[in-house]
Design an enzyme around this catalytic site. Sequence first.
Site, PDB file in Angstrom:
ATOM      1  N   TYR A  21       0.495  -1.249   0.002  1.00 56.73           N
ATOM      2  CA  TYR A  21      -0.096   0.240  -0.165  1.00 56.73           C
ATOM      3  C   TYR A  21       0.352   0.883   0.354  1.00 56.73           C
ATOM      4  O   TYR A  21       0.372   2.367  -0.658  1.00 56.73           O
ATOM      5  CB  TYR A  21      -0.933  -0.129   1.132  1.00 56.73           C
ATOM      6  CG  TYR A  21      -2.256  -0.625   1.092  1.00 56.73           C
ATOM      7  CD1 TYR A  21      -2.935  -0.581   2.037  1.00 56.73           C
ATOM      8  CD2 TYR A  21      -1.943  -2.042  -0.011  1.00 56.73           C
ATOM      9  CE1 TYR A  21      -4.374  -1.498   1.511  1.00 56.73           C
ATOM     10  CE2 TYR A  21      -2.940  -2.480   0.543  1.00 56.73           C
ATOM     11  CZ  TYR A  21      -4.628  -2.517   0.855  1.00 56.73           C
ATOM     12  OH  TYR A  21      -5.657  -3.189   0.979  1.00 56.73           O
ATOM     13  N   LYS A  33       2.805 -15.263   1.847  1.00 58.22           N
ATOM     14  CA  LYS A  33       2.823 -16.147   0.732  1.00 58.22           C
ATOM     15  C   LYS A  33       3.675 -16.373  -0.111  1.00 58.22           C
ATOM     16  O   LYS A  33       4.522 -15.692  -0.986  1.00 58.22           O
ATOM     17  CB  LYS A  33       2.247 -15.491  -0.764  1.00 58.22           C
ATOM     18  CG  LYS A  33       1.795 -15.810  -2.257  1.00 58.22           C
ATOM     19  CD  LYS A  33       0.814 -17.070  -1.631  1.00 58.22           C
ATOM     20  CE  LYS A  33       0.361 -17.218  -3.205  1.00 58.22           C
ATOM     21  NZ  LYS A  33       0.082 -19.616  -2.887  1.00 58.22           N
ATOM     22  N   ASP A  73      -4.075 -17.928   0.263  1.00 58.97           N
ATOM     23  CA  ASP A  73      -5.077 -18.835  -0.478  1.00 58.97           C
ATOM     24  C   ASP A  73      -5.545 -19.366   0.677  1.00 58.97           C
ATOM     25  O   ASP A  73      -6.696 -19.732   0.531  1.00 58.97           O
ATOM     26  CB  ASP A  73      -4.240 -19.061  -1.300  1.00 58.97           C
ATOM     27  CG  ASP A  73      -2.713 -19.512  -1.821  1.00 58.97           C
ATOM     28  OD1 ASP A  73      -2.385 -20.521  -2.835  1.00 58.97           O
ATOM     29  OD2 ASP A  73      -1.965 -19.776  -0.107  1.00 58.97           O
ATOM     30  N   ASP A 107      -6.269  -6.282   4.649  1.00 58.11           N
ATOM     31  CA  ASP A 107      -7.278  -5.925   4.516  1.00 58.11           C
ATOM     32  C   ASP A 107      -8.364  -6.871   3.811  1.00 58.11           C
ATOM     33  O   ASP A 107      -9.504  -6.621   3.796  1.00 58.11           O
ATOM     34  CB  ASP A 107      -6.551  -5.110   3.063  1.00 58.11           C
ATOM     35  CG  ASP A 107      -7.618  -3.946   3.183  1.00 58.11           C
ATOM     36  OD1 ASP A 107      -7.714  -2.854   1.825  1.00 58.11           O
ATOM     37  OD2 ASP A 107      -9.503  -3.642   3.968  1.00 58.11           O
ATOM     38  N   ASP A 141     -11.999  -8.710   5.823  1.00 55.66           N
ATOM     39  CA  ASP A 141     -13.349  -8.359   5.445  1.00 55.66           C
ATOM     40  C   ASP A 141     -13.629 -10.264   5.324  1.00 55.66           C
ATOM     41  O   ASP A 141     -15.308 -10.426   5.680  1.00 55.66           O
ATOM     42  CB  ASP A 141     -13.431  -8.038   3.683  1.00 55.66           C
ATOM     43  CG  ASP A 141     -13.573  -6.373   4.123  1.00 55.66           C
ATOM     44  OD1 ASP A 141     -14.300  -6.063   2.687  1.00 55.66           O
ATOM     45  OD2 ASP A 141     -13.442  -6.105   5.218  1.00 55.66           O
TER      46      ASP A 141
END
Lengths: 468, 576
Positions: free
Chosen positions: B349, B400, B434, B458, B462
């Site tokens: 970000y 990851k 994942d 982020d 959600d």
Amino acid sequence: MPNLTLFEKIWVQHVVVQLSNDLSLLSIDRHFLHDLEGGPNFIRLAKLGYRVHAPDLTYAMPDHAIASSPGRTTDTNPTGGRLLREMRRGAFAAGVRLFDIGEEGQGIVHVAAPEMGLTLPGATVVCPDSHTCTHGAFGALAIAIGSSEVAHVLATQTLRQKRPKTMRVHFNGSRARGVTAKDVILATIGRLGTAVGRGYAVEYAGSLVGELTIEERLTVCNLSIELGSKTGIMAPDDTTYQYLAGLPYAPKDALFDQAVMHWRTLPSDEDAEFDSEHTIHVPDVAPQITWGTSPQDVIDVSGRIPDPSNEANAERRKSMEAALKYMALRPGDAIEGTPIDWVFIGSCTNGRLSDLREAAKALAGRKVAANIRAWVVPGSVAVQRAAEREGLHRQFLDAGFEWREPGCSMCLGANGDIIAPGERSVSTTNRNFVGRQGAGARTHLASPAMAVAAAVAGCIADIRKLGH
Amino acid sequence: MNKFTRVTGVAAPLMRINIDTEVVIPVNRLIGHKRGELGPYCFEAWRYALDGREDTEFVLNQPRYRETKILLAGDNFGCGSSREHAVWSLVDFGIRCIIAPSFGDIFYWNCFQNGVLPIRLPDDQVRELAAEIEAAEQPLVSVDLEALSITMSSGRQVAFTTDPERRAALLEGLDEIGMTLKLDAQIRAHQGRDRESRPWIYRREETARVARLLVLAGDGIGPEVLAEVRKIAEWFIAKRQLSVELHEELFGISAWKAYGDLMRQQTWDEIAAADAILFGAIGSPEYEKIPTAARKVDQLLRMRKELDLFCNLRPVRTLPALGASSSLRPEVIADCDMMIVRELCGGIYFGEPRGREKLNSGGERAVNTCMYTTDEIERIARAAFDLARVRSGRVCSVDKSNVLTETGGLWRDTVRALHDRHYPDIELNHMYVDNCAMQLVRAPKQFDVLVTENLFGDILSDCAAMVAGSLGMLPSASLGPVRPDGGRHALYEPIHGSAPDIAGKGIANPLGAIMSFALCLRFSLGLAQEANRLERAVDAAISHGARTADIVQPGEKSISTKAMGDAVLAELEQAQ
């Protein structure tokens, strides 16, 4: 009101309500929790459906059950780990400040709390540990409480307490060479016995008190419980105020000045009367060593083990015989030269920086005798770091001591730091009861310098003869 | 606590002096065993030899004195350590009464707390009774607390006295805490006076600190939900002595409309000076109307970066009453309670270089950079480990690292090294992002604390929000590093956005914002119990049927934003 003792002034200030003729409800200024009682009581309180009344006056840290081995972690002692987890969760849920392992501020609660400025003159201080009396060195009314009382204080920030009578012990004169505060209080217990203070709040006064450093005062007050008294107190003075100035949890600036003005009104009034008084002639005190299974079983290191047949009282005679049998000592023998297996330097009695300095000085570059295991356990992380900055730990390690992590450790072996049955230790601790340091363990109480003398000699030895 | 009225049973003479609490129960036993299980270890050192065999000489091992209920002893019984476990072990052993000339002070009072009656009688009387018991055919004795009398097997009676208040409590089996809390008003009055006369006991500085809370309601439904938060905060100020000042500044579109500036200097100064920010939401179609230059800087991201709010916390837990609101099956989401710890100031970000350029060959090229340093990873991992310590002790670190071997690899290595060095007591596992996304909808109960980088956090939070049933329920906290003065910047916001489609309708769910205020109570104001109080009030409102439109079920009636705020207030009042 005129002619009040220090104890009476603090008591009266803190009475919320008189419950009955001799039972008062006292407000509590400081509640210290350790790992044996912290977690269980947070859980108990939650079960009973009560909230913590004053989380901001409550402080917690692990000390009894955590391991002391170098690099110790939460679970090095699994039981300690379980208790620490309970205390972490309970403290977080209640908003209570916990000084966790590794944090500056963790240590044996009666060492770490005062050095942060948490104990203040004129304050009521409680903790579920019999050596809470230690904090009386600051002119605080420090009372040992039991587990149910912990829950009561957590829930109400008050304590139901029967008002004790007052006793004053005068320490007159100065110490001879090689004699420490530890020796003075041990000798006092030897003289007056372990029951003399029962039902009394004891104030220590006399010319010696003003000469003692704060750490020495803490050592003396620490053993009040062994005199039978739940509380032992000393008048605060400029030494106290100078010690407190600038400490993280002590009041600051104008608030500090305001506090000092109040604290100066606390010492016992000139004509205050006590229900009982005793005097100890300090110059007569020699380095002490206990021989039996009570702190009152104590003699000069140069003395001989007492003979029960000289004891008129039958109960006392039987008690002495049992103690001598347990300790494997013979009446009439010189205690000097008794071979030992362990030396332990630490505890809330003598685990502070000045104690470690005293021990290092007595060591003077010598080595721990062969076949002796010797440990130094600093009383807090702050003491540990300060000692390391001064290189004291190097001196201990080079001599053959183990240098370990802060906690109660071998004082009572709650974390598994025990000695084997029949093994004999010289410890700078406060209690030599049967099984204190392990089943069948034989404990001799002494000052840090005397403990070093024993470590070097491999047997009970007179520090004055060792030379520097 | 058991009542003590009258106890009749075997009495045994253990006529030794100075019986200390350590010989009653050794320290290793009191740590290793619970109350109720201490009977076998009572007087262990005297009952058993070191090899574990019973010492048949010891009085309590003699057949005549088995099942002793009443103990006679010498002076100073129960001296030494304050351990209340000594009384508990005597109770577990079966002893209900001890008669001695004197007792250790602490032990004496501990007896009354646990339904055990300590009786003080003169030394010669105790000896007389001991002798009588030894000589009697059966050593049976009866102790009557109501009549204050001991009856021997011969019928002889001996009177005794005891503290009247303690006697009354023992007779009723009363808990002392309950008795004391009846005096709560007097206790609080005393404390109030004491705070005035000895303020240094209660604080370190001359003037008591009042925390500054800044309300930035923002766009869309922000003002509606923050209005309810204000009501709640004001209740705590009025009824719970909460020592805070509420400030408010316009933010977002309303700031533009009022000042022609999306972040005027005064607002920024308030933000920098606040102890905590209570934030609503940003997002509105009206931003299109603002000149591009004036809205180039994302002010919320700027706040995060400049206040260094690196630690984003999103607690997600299932509320049983709202199980039906989730898109996931009830049995999947039952009993979930996780905390997602998201790094908020680094990663892709904020990474440079970033940009978008036209290519000579036609088309464009866009670059974002993901970068993390050891320090950035360590500080967020530390926050996660510290939180896990006060929760269930498990951390799942998400990366990851199999593909992004550089940033992911550094992440995994750093987290593992910190764990091994400082947090070996925490259970750590690593998961690829994942897989984690899948696990969150397959078996969310497995998670306690998750820690991950900015982008993954982020997305995953959600995803996890579906466990709770509605975005409207979920709070968040964004915390900065702890400063030398002990304080830290903090921003609290519900995770739902500005919801422009329902803005102004008065139907938005305020609970995410209200629960964010609860996080503020806990993490900025250090008032864990007040936070608990508010969270329980929200739970109670839900379990009593309060539902806004986002969580209402077919057939249920939904209430307005205001009415939901009022429902929480009513629960707070009820529990006062």
